[in-house]
Design an enzyme around this catalytic site. Structure first.
Site, PDB file in Angstrom:
ATOM      1  N   THR A  67     -15.515  40.636 -59.785  1.00  0.00           N
ATOM      2  CA  THR A  67     -16.932  40.354 -60.015  1.00  0.00           C
ATOM      3  C   THR A  67     -17.512  39.458 -58.928  1.00  0.00           C
ATOM      4  OG1 THR A  67     -16.189  38.625 -61.525  1.00  0.00           O
ATOM      5  CG2 THR A  67     -16.896  40.685 -62.493  1.00  0.00           C
ATOM      6  N   THR A  93      -3.646  41.640 -50.367  1.00  0.00           N
ATOM      7  CA  THR A  93      -3.439  42.142 -49.038  1.00  0.00           C
ATOM      8  C   THR A  93      -3.306  41.114 -47.941  1.00  0.00           C
ATOM      9  OG1 THR A  93      -4.351  44.240 -49.599  1.00  0.00           O
ATOM     10  CG2 THR A  93      -4.220  43.736 -47.325  1.00  0.00           C
ATOM     11  N   GLU A 107      -3.776  31.474 -53.299  1.00  0.00           N
ATOM     12  CA  GLU A 107      -4.873  31.369 -54.269  1.00  0.00           C
ATOM     13  C   GLU A 107      -4.639  30.196 -55.217  1.00  0.00           C
ATOM     14  OE1 GLU A 107      -4.778  35.335 -55.697  1.00  0.00           O
ATOM     15  OE2 GLU A 107      -6.131  36.079 -54.154  1.00  0.00           O
ATOM     16  N   ASN A 149      -8.024  35.277 -59.906  1.00  0.00           N
ATOM     17  CA  ASN A 149      -7.542  36.624 -60.171  1.00  0.00           C
ATOM     18  C   ASN A 149      -8.127  37.245 -61.423  1.00  0.00           C
ATOM     19  OD1 ASN A 149      -5.671  37.543 -58.017  1.00  0.00           O
ATOM     20  ND2 ASN A 149      -4.936  35.467 -58.380  1.00  0.00           N
ATOM     21  N   LYS A 165      -4.921  37.268 -42.384  1.00  0.00           N
ATOM     22  CA  LYS A 165      -5.490  36.895 -43.681  1.00  0.00           C
ATOM     23  C   LYS A 165      -4.409  36.994 -44.750  1.00  0.00           C
ATOM     24  CE  LYS A 165      -7.396  39.175 -46.673  1.00  0.00           C
ATOM     25  NZ  LYS A 165      -6.523  39.771 -47.710  1.00  0.00           N
ATOM     26  N   THR A 204     -10.530  37.560 -47.419  1.00  0.00           N
ATOM     27  CA  THR A 204     -10.999  37.965 -48.763  1.00  0.00           C
ATOM     28  C   THR A 204     -11.094  36.698 -49.620  1.00  0.00           C
ATOM     29  OG1 THR A 204      -8.733  38.585 -49.320  1.00  0.00           O
ATOM     30  CG2 THR A 204     -10.243  40.350 -48.750  1.00  0.00           C
TER      31      THR A 204
END
Lengths: 398, 398
Positions: free
Chosen positions: A398, A190, A269, A393, A179, A152
């Protein structure tokens, strides 16, 4: 423990006997070069064990899995990205049944299971997912495609494989795709991990070792302290190799899962560095875990890491705030081997500050806090918090 | 409860009979226009109650305070910015004694107390602080200067005052100055609050009401979930007004502290909006508090607020992850009055998504989660997490 030889292999899941995998893009993801529906299939059917999220709102695929009787065998795992099929109620489970019933017209499936990642609260686009079944090659071994399809916000694919040779000359293979990104504790934004092996591991050992290795690996890392509705770790074995040694398998599974956990953390992230928070000298292991986890989750510590600020004040304050028994006259703090705080040594001189700063510039280092109160120890792993985390985040949907 | 009339006043602490305050810059802070040493003084000496941080590493000024006998009176509170005097050991406490002994040569002090905010781990610059005593006007009522002197990363001063007239025509005054920014739970990046009143409140009521109002106000807000070494809320009364009514005073103290808490949240490091997380229908109030606090602390929720993303998935997932008893068929979620999730209503249509987006664009709104499991309720308050938070905290020390 018996001796064994472990060899790292390219090619991920393709190395494991009897396992097939592939992925295609059915239009859920804009980039047509990357799949959004993948599968892992075993011939013959395999034993399966899974660890699922502790989130009370477990997603539909997890509830669907749990309908099968204990000790069921399966030959098919279907995975999709971009839609979590979470908070979708009974309809979400029914949708999986619909999808699997169509799948069974294409290939013989036994107790097929599903796993999903993506946005919460939307029904699966059934037609799109079903359209994958005409495009997937059920006899392929395209591990790379599957590993990329489940990503993702991951910036690189996570795929590992080992060949393990035992003392008696027999060998087994084990491989995984995974992942992560924003996540923690088989948990959040996730995390999915699929481990396939041909080792002859008994079902009872599977459950036990998978839980143990999960504690040792994924449950010790923190990106953002959140726990998702979909987090899943699955271990599959078709026993096509007759090789197995419990102690060796346990060690190899630990290694495999720990390496995947570190890959996830490196790819947290917006993260730029991985930091081990080693707490020792606590009253108990539980207290050490509490302090260590508080450090790897603290926003103030994470931003200090990003700012490469050698001030130990936020480390000390976070330990104090975690509620564990501690005493400022007994505490010591090291960055790697460098002492930066003790009772007799509180203010950093320019030289030591410079050394601390050099350590913090690294991609990876260890913060060791000795509480001096007992024998309890625990290490957790965290990453820094950057502008990029906020950006990813704030703009995720979008 | 008796009727009363409450009037908001300008001028902060200056409104309270017998209280004096001032601040000067002694060079700890680069901007010479803003003080870094301040005091609050009462003539006659006053009763004092305080709530301190739950951090195990309480700073030296807190330990110094705790050496006084229970129910002591004081006439002097000295406050400094830029240095927390935390993790400084016995020397940090001795430094306060040195400072206070010099102060006593300038003005008559009774059991003087100190309060500090700033960087952890450095000894106080005693000479600089002492140099303030020749510059401070001990008979001034410069509340504005004191309120500005205690600021750290705050972007505006926090100062309030009320005149409260009781039914019998008697009245008392109550005022406060406060600082916050990155913080929570009389806790972190340091929150300090000094409340002065001339009400005739008995000592036993002071303790009780201060704790109750702290729970109602500062303990319900979260900027970053951290708890500092220095957080302090103090209530001082010299009883120069003979007026007092317990129920009225309690309500006024709640109102005062809640408004200060909201000011802190609005000024949360990098924050753009204040969100109330109302959880109801929980099994118990404790469960409601657990879920509500999980929401106001969640990084994923905070970044979604910053991104003004109307997706309710992260709200639901965070409740599920908090460990409270819940059921996706019983849950409902509202943004202000707008229903955005229920069992029969899961996917937002364009129109409702547009309405949700409009609500989220506001500076302030309420997320209400009804768990449908019982009567437990709790509301906490949080703010969004922006690039600015990361910037402030990555660069704080420099």
């Amino acid at each position: 423990m018996s001796n064994y030889t472990i060899t790292s292999l390219n090619g991920g899941l393709a190395n494991v006997k009897g396992f097939f995998c592939d992925a295609v893009n059915v239009g859920m993801r804009p980039d047509a070069d990357q799949g959004d529906v993948a599968f892992i299939r075993s011939e013959p059917p395999c034993d399966i064990s899974a660890v699922f999220t502790s989130n009370r709102f477990q997603a539909a695929p997890i509830k669907h899995y749990q309908r099968y009787p204990k000790d069921f065998q399966t030959n098919f795992v279907l995975i999709n990205a971009k839609n979590a099929n979470a908070m979708t109620g009974q309809k979400g489970i029914d949708d999986i049944d619909t999808i699997m019933s169509t799948l069974s017209q294409k290939i013989e499936v036994l107790n097929p299971v599903m796993s999903s990642t993506g946005v919460i609260g939307y029904r699966l686009p059934i037609d799109k997912i079903i359209s994958a079944f005409d495009k997937l090659d059920f006899h392929a071994k395209h591990s790379d495609k599957a590993a990329r399809a489940i990503m993702t916000t991951d910036s690189f694919k996570k795929e590992l494989a080992y060949r393990v040779e035992l003392e008696d000359g027999s060998h087994f293979n084990i491989a995984a795709i995974c992942k992560g990104a924003g996540m923690i504790n088989p948990a959040m934004a996730t995390m999915l991990c699929f481990i396939a092996t041909d080792a002859d591991i008994p079902k009872t050992d599977m459950e036990h070792l998978l839980h143990k290795s999960t504690e040792y690996s994924f449950n010790r890392i923190s990106v953002d302290g959140d726990t998702s509705t979909n987090d899943t770790v699955m271990l599959l074995t078709n026993k096509l190799s007759t090789a197995y040694d419990k102690a060796v398998f346990s060690e190899v599974l630990n290694k495999l899962m720990f390496e995947l956990a570190m890959m996830i953390l490196k790819d947290g992230e917006g993260a730029n560095k991985v930091v081990a928070f080693e707490v020792k000298g606590a009253k108990s292991d539980e207290e050490a875990k509490k302090a260590s986890t508080a450090l790897s989750n603290s926003l103030l510590v994470k931003t200090a890491l990003f700012g490469e600020d050698p001030n130990w004040g936020r480390i000390a304050s976070t330990i104090g705030a975690s509620g564990v028994e501690c005493d400022e006259t007994k505490l010591t703090i090291h960055y790697d081997e460098l002492l930066i705080y003790s009772d007799t040594f509180r203010e950093l001189d320019k030289e030591r500050e410079e050394s601390a700063y050099k350590i913090m510039k690294q991609d990876q280092f260890t913060v060791t806090c000795d509480l001096g109160m007992g024998d309890g120890a625990y290490t957790s792993y965290g990453c820094d918090l950057s502008y990029e985390y906020v950006k990813i985040n704030a703009e995720y949907r979008t």
